[in-house]
Motif scaffolding. Sequence first.
Motif, PDB file in Angstrom:
ATOM      1  N   ALA A 143      -1.615   8.352  -4.498  1.00  0.00           N
ATOM      2  CA  ALA A 143      -2.644   8.003  -3.521  1.00  0.00           C
ATOM      3  C   ALA A 143      -4.049   8.058  -4.113  1.00  0.00           C
ATOM      4  O   ALA A 143      -4.969   7.420  -3.605  1.00  0.00           O
ATOM      5  CB  ALA A 143      -2.548   8.951  -2.312  1.00  0.00           C
ATOM      6  N   ASP A 179       1.009   4.155  -2.983  1.00  0.00           N
ATOM      7  CA  ASP A 179       0.824   5.594  -2.770  1.00  0.00           C
ATOM      8  C   ASP A 179       2.000   6.393  -3.319  1.00  0.00           C
ATOM      9  O   ASP A 179       1.824   7.444  -3.933  1.00  0.00           O
ATOM     10  CB  ASP A 179       0.663   5.902  -1.274  1.00  0.00           C
ATOM     11  N   GLU A 202       0.825  -1.203   0.000  1.00  0.00           N
ATOM     12  CA  GLU A 202       0.000   0.000   0.000  1.00  0.00           C
ATOM     13  C   GLU A 202       0.867   1.263   0.000  1.00  0.00           C
ATOM     14  O   GLU A 202       0.558   2.250  -0.684  1.00  0.00           O
ATOM     15  CB  GLU A 202      -0.946   0.001   1.208  1.00  0.00           C
ATOM     16  N   GLN A 203       1.948   1.248   0.772  1.00  0.00           N
ATOM     17  CA  GLN A 203       2.838   2.412   0.817  1.00  0.00           C
ATOM     18  C   GLN A 203       3.533   2.624  -0.524  1.00  0.00           C
ATOM     19  O   GLN A 203       3.691   3.762  -0.976  1.00  0.00           O
ATOM     20  CB  GLN A 203       3.858   2.238   1.940  1.00  0.00           C
TER      21      GLN A 203
END
Length: 236
Positions: free
Chosen positions: A189, A184, A180-181
């Motif tokens: 994002a 983004d 997820e990081q």
Amino acid sequence: MSPVTPLVLVVEDETAIATLLRYNLEREGFRVCTAADGEEALIIAAEQNPDLVLLDWMLPMLSGIEVCRRLRRLPTARATPIIMLTARGEEGDKIRGLDSGADDYVTKPFSVSELIARVKAVLRRTRPSVDGESLNFADVMLDLAAHRVRRNNRDIHLGPTEFRLLRYLMEHPGRVFSREQLLDAVWGADVYVEPRTVDVHIRRLRKALNGEGETDIVRTVRSAGYALDETVDATG
């Protein structure tokens, strides 16, 4: 094109000191986020992945020492530099702070210019070498201006997404990022992409980077994500 501006997390419950640090760090070109207690610090560190933490020893909720220990147990913060700020100047306290995982120790009252110099020095040690418009990690060189990658003096051909992914990892060596990081940071994002898409691009990046007999510098951390690490030959 320059590397991402470092993000500093300031953990300080005294508003005047936090404001002073934010002002001076931003004046030096850093991005800054703040937390007023230990629990908030852990939440922000997990969400925003700061490049460095300025951590006060005496905090409400959790002490700076405990926050430091917990950060070191987080896969995403294990390699994040931490500078402890404290009024405790005894050698035993300094050793205790360093033993808990801090990289440096500054005693209050401190000179702001000295503290900024410490921040820059720690980041120089922990971020990759930057030479003009290139990033270097182990035997890999990424030329930001020419948009080229070389390893052991041979050209590596990467697609745009793999290039951005490698650049981000090279700007934060040793740091573990979740899917997820990475989504983004690399895709944005506001773009919806399946988290498993990251795995596909990591496989492509590995295939392009790793020649016969070369160490795989992309490390898979089970249940956590990926990191750039020249000491571990990992596949997956």
